[in-house]
Each structure stands twice: as structure tokens, then as C-alpha cells.
Design an enzyme around this catalytic site. Sequence first.
Site, PDB file in Angstrom:
ATOM      1  N   TYR A   1       5.880 126.058  45.729  1.00 36.42           N
ATOM      2  CA  TYR A   1       7.080 126.578  46.413  1.00 36.42           C
ATOM      3  C   TYR A   1       7.289 128.045  46.026  1.00 36.42           C
ATOM      4  O   TYR A   1       7.515 128.898  46.886  1.00 36.42           O
ATOM      5  CB  TYR A   1       8.298 125.731  46.030  1.00 36.42           C
ATOM      6  CG  TYR A   1       9.583 126.180  46.709  1.00 36.42           C
ATOM      7  CD1 TYR A   1       9.770 126.010  48.079  1.00 36.42           C
ATOM      8  CD2 TYR A   1      10.621 126.779  45.972  1.00 36.42           C
ATOM      9  CE1 TYR A   1      10.941 126.425  48.703  1.00 36.42           C
ATOM     10  CE2 TYR A   1      11.786 127.187  46.591  1.00 36.42           C
ATOM     11  CZ  TYR A   1      11.954 127.003  47.956  1.00 36.42           C
ATOM     12  OH  TYR A   1      13.117 127.423  48.572  1.00 36.42           O
TER      13      TYR A   1
ATOM     14  N   SER B   1      14.085 133.357  48.077  1.00 34.53           N
ATOM     15  CA  SER B   1      14.662 132.495  47.046  1.00 34.53           C
ATOM     16  C   SER B   1      14.580 133.218  45.707  1.00 34.53           C
ATOM     17  O   SER B   1      13.757 134.138  45.543  1.00 34.53           O
ATOM     18  CB  SER B   1      13.846 131.198  46.958  1.00 34.53           C
ATOM     19  OG  SER B   1      14.310 130.382  45.911  1.00 34.53           O
TER      20      SER B   1
HETATM   21  P1  NDP Z   1      17.986 122.441  54.891  1.00 37.74           P
HETATM   22  O1  NDP Z   1      16.979 121.366  54.633  1.00 37.74           O
HETATM   23  O2  NDP Z   1      19.390 122.038  55.133  1.00 37.74           O
HETATM   24  O3  NDP Z   1      17.518 123.368  56.115  1.00 37.74           O
HETATM   25  C1  NDP Z   1      16.174 123.636  56.363  1.00 37.74           C
HETATM   26  C2  NDP Z   1      16.042 124.083  57.809  1.00 37.74           C
HETATM   27  O4  NDP Z   1      14.658 124.376  58.052  1.00 37.74           O
HETATM   28  C3  NDP Z   1      16.458 123.017  58.785  1.00 37.74           C
HETATM   29  O5  NDP Z   1      17.153 123.579  59.870  1.00 37.74           O
HETATM   30  C4  NDP Z   1      15.124 122.456  59.258  1.00 37.74           C
HETATM   31  O6  NDP Z   1      15.214 121.978  60.595  1.00 37.74           O
HETATM   32  C5  NDP Z   1      14.278 123.717  59.233  1.00 37.74           C
HETATM   33  N1  NDP Z   1      12.851 123.410  59.256  1.00 37.74           N
HETATM   34  C6  NDP Z   1      12.108 122.798  58.301  1.00 37.74           C
HETATM   35  N2  NDP Z   1      10.845 122.654  58.735  1.00 37.74           N
HETATM   36  C7  NDP Z   1      10.787 123.217  59.975  1.00 37.74           C
HETATM   37  C8  NDP Z   1       9.774 123.377  60.941  1.00 37.74           C
HETATM   38  N3  NDP Z   1       8.517 122.955  60.725  1.00 37.74           N
HETATM   39  N4  NDP Z   1      10.070 123.989  62.115  1.00 37.74           N
HETATM   40  C9  NDP Z   1      11.325 124.415  62.353  1.00 37.74           C
HETATM   41  N5  NDP Z   1      12.338 124.290  61.481  1.00 37.74           N
HETATM   42  C10 NDP Z   1      12.066 123.689  60.310  1.00 37.74           C
HETATM   43  O7  NDP Z   1      17.881 123.410  53.631  1.00 37.74           O
HETATM   44  P2  NDP Z   1      18.413 124.908  53.337  1.00 37.74           P
HETATM   45  O8  NDP Z   1      19.464 125.303  54.262  1.00 37.74           O
HETATM   46  O9  NDP Z   1      18.649 124.955  51.889  1.00 37.74           O
HETATM   47  O10 NDP Z   1      17.073 125.738  53.606  1.00 37.74           O
HETATM   48  C11 NDP Z   1      17.021 126.931  54.350  1.00 37.74           C
HETATM   49  C12 NDP Z   1      16.130 127.941  53.643  1.00 37.74           C
HETATM   50  O11 NDP Z   1      16.745 128.293  52.401  1.00 37.74           O
HETATM   51  C13 NDP Z   1      14.730 127.451  53.298  1.00 37.74           C
HETATM   52  O12 NDP Z   1      13.802 128.474  53.613  1.00 37.74           O
HETATM   53  C14 NDP Z   1      14.792 127.241  51.788  1.00 37.74           C
HETATM   54  O13 NDP Z   1      13.536 127.387  51.181  1.00 37.74           O
HETATM   55  C15 NDP Z   1      15.754 128.358  51.400  1.00 37.74           C
HETATM   56  N6  NDP Z   1      16.402 128.225  50.085  1.00 37.74           N
HETATM   57  C16 NDP Z   1      17.219 127.169  49.819  1.00 37.74           C
HETATM   58  C17 NDP Z   1      17.809 127.048  48.579  1.00 37.74           C
HETATM   59  C18 NDP Z   1      18.656 125.863  48.214  1.00 37.74           C
HETATM   60  O14 NDP Z   1      18.963 125.685  47.014  1.00 37.74           O
HETATM   61  N7  NDP Z   1      19.110 125.035  49.162  1.00 37.74           N
HETATM   62  C19 NDP Z   1      17.601 128.061  47.530  1.00 37.74           C
HETATM   63  C20 NDP Z   1      16.757 129.152  47.934  1.00 37.74           C
HETATM   64  C21 NDP Z   1      16.192 129.223  49.166  1.00 37.74           C
HETATM   65  P3  NDP Z   1      14.477 120.687  61.189  1.00 37.74           P
HETATM   66  O15 NDP Z   1      14.212 119.741  60.077  1.00 37.74           O
HETATM   67  O16 NDP Z   1      15.471 120.184  62.205  1.00 37.74           O
HETATM   68  O17 NDP Z   1      13.243 121.228  61.828  1.00 37.74           O
END
Ligand code: NDP
Length: 244
Positions: free
Chosen positions: A152, A139
Site C-alpha cells: 500500500y 496518504s
Molecule cells: P472508501 O472505501 O470509502 O472509498 C473508496 C472509493 O474508491 C469508493 O468510492 C470506491 O468505489 C472507489 N474504488 C475502489 N476501487 C475502485 C475501482 N476499481 N474503480 C473505481 N472506483 C473504485 O475509502 P476512503 O474514502 O477512505 O478512500 C478514498 C481514498 O483515500 C483512497 O485512495 C485511500 O487510499 C485514501 N486514503 C484513505 C485513508 C483512510 O484512512 N480512510 C487514509 C489515507 C488515504 P466502488 O467500490 O463503488 O468502486
Amino acid sequence: MAIQDKVIIIMGASSGIGEATAKILANKGAKLVLAARREENLKRIKESLPDASIVYKKADVTNYDDVQRVIDLALTEFGRIDVLFNNAGIMPTAPLIETKRDEWKKMLDINVMGVLNGIAAALPQMVEQGSGHIISTDSVAGHVVYPDSAVYCGTKFAVRAIMEGLRQEQRENNIKSTIISPGAVETELYKTISDKKVGEELHKAQKEWGLSAEDIAQAVAYVIDTPERVSVSDMIIRPTKQEV
Ligand code: NDP
């Protein structure tokens, strides 16, 4: 190796950046293994791509046995692992004074231990193969610190350090290490903020000027598609209007 011949595992594939990446890679013909906790979402994604080569498994990245089972599934189905995309993450931001220790622990477990569990499960196989590529979603918060996001940011700084260590240790084994560092992206991530008002405000801003999940997925596809001699270590992708 062309992208259509690669076996790619996506941890955190059930929404947002992971889902968009799965779709783009599927359309390029990659063999995909999708994992996350919401199995119904993984099923829906597979069904929306009937011509693609996709298997999926319910997995919590904080549980090493779950992660190992995903790696095993890739090996059983496709016989090798070319790319592991550690994308799972949560962002329950809040000022430190609110002492949300449970959320801090969850963030450390998912954002940091989740990445380490992926590395632990996949790296020995990649070393044995003599090639591999581990990508983690970092990020802008892994490069700069800002208020209400100390923990975070801490998790994303940690991911950046771990992935650079991986690069230094494994370059001789022909293993690539990449972090993708997005700014604000419109996804479901805001839902992990327990203060609903703060979450809604963030979502509003993301909708107004944030990136789409597809913007980031294109970057992931790009780094996967580089020639063997090229290793993109870090890619920072901000919305043009983002200040931090
Ligand atoms: P979403 O919430 O849409 O996606 C997050 C994903 O992580 C989901 O598929 C969720 O699946 C999975 N996840 C969360 N906890 C677990 C767990 N314990 N085990 C397995 N899977 C898990 O958000 P984003 O697409 O934005 O997030 C993806 C990545 O991008 C993250 O690492 C986030 O920190 C990073 N990011 C996002 C930004 C933004 O502005 N959106 C900016 C910078 C970085 P499920 O809940 O089904 O398990």
C-alpha cells in the site's frame, strides 16, 4: 474561476472521502461528474442533492475505456473539465510473508494505474483548454513506510512521484497537480482488508480518533478554490493523535 463555475470529476465518489467531497462541492454549486463501480451509491448521492448539477457513470478505474467514458460524459454534459479528483483506492494491508499476490496486483492496478488512467484520459483536454487541475488522494503512507503496509505504501509513494512529475511537466501549461495525504479517516476502506480481525481493529481506531471524511473533503474544496497563480502540491492532514 469560482468553484461554482467549475466542472469537477470525482473518481471513487461512491463512499467515504469521495462522497463527502461530492456533497461539499455540490453545496458550493460546482458541476459534478461522479464515478465508481457501485452505481446504486452514485444514484443515491445524486438523489440526496436534488438542487445540484450532477451526472454520474459506473466506472472501474482499472479499465481505461471506462475512465475515458467518464471524461467524455463531462465534456458532453458540461463542455470542459476543470478538475479531476483521482480518489479511488483500496488498502488490503497484510505482511509480505502472507504473499497475497492477487491483492498486491489489485492495489497496483487501482491505486496506481487508476491514477494514470485518469491522467491519460483528462490531461490532453486540459492542455487544449490551457488550464486544469488534477488532484489525487495520496496518504501519510505515501510519505512514510510502516509494517504490514509495504505494498500500500508503495502504491502511495508511486502516486506522490507521478503527481510531482506531472507538476514539473505541466506547470508551463497552467495545470495544477495536488496530492491530498490523509492520516486515518473513518470510511469504508477497512473493508478492503481481507483479514477481518485486522480490519475491525483498524475501524475501531479510526472511529475513536480518526478524521471524518468531511475533514478531508474540506481540504479538497480548499485546494480547488485557490487562485490561478496558487498550486498546493501536497497537503498532509493527520488526526491530532496520530503517531506515524
Ligand atoms: P472508501 O472505501 O470509502 O472509498 C473508496 C472509493 O474508491 C469508493 O468510492 C470506491 O468505489 C472507489 N474504488 C475502489 N476501487 C475502485 C475501482 N476499481 N474503480 C473505481 N472506483 C473504485 O475509502 P476512503 O474514502 O477512505 O478512500 C478514498 C481514498 O483515500 C483512497 O485512495 C485511500 O487510499 C485514501 N486514503 C484513505 C485513508 C483512510 O484512512 N480512510 C487514509 C489515507 C488515504 P466502488 O467500490 O463503488 O468502486
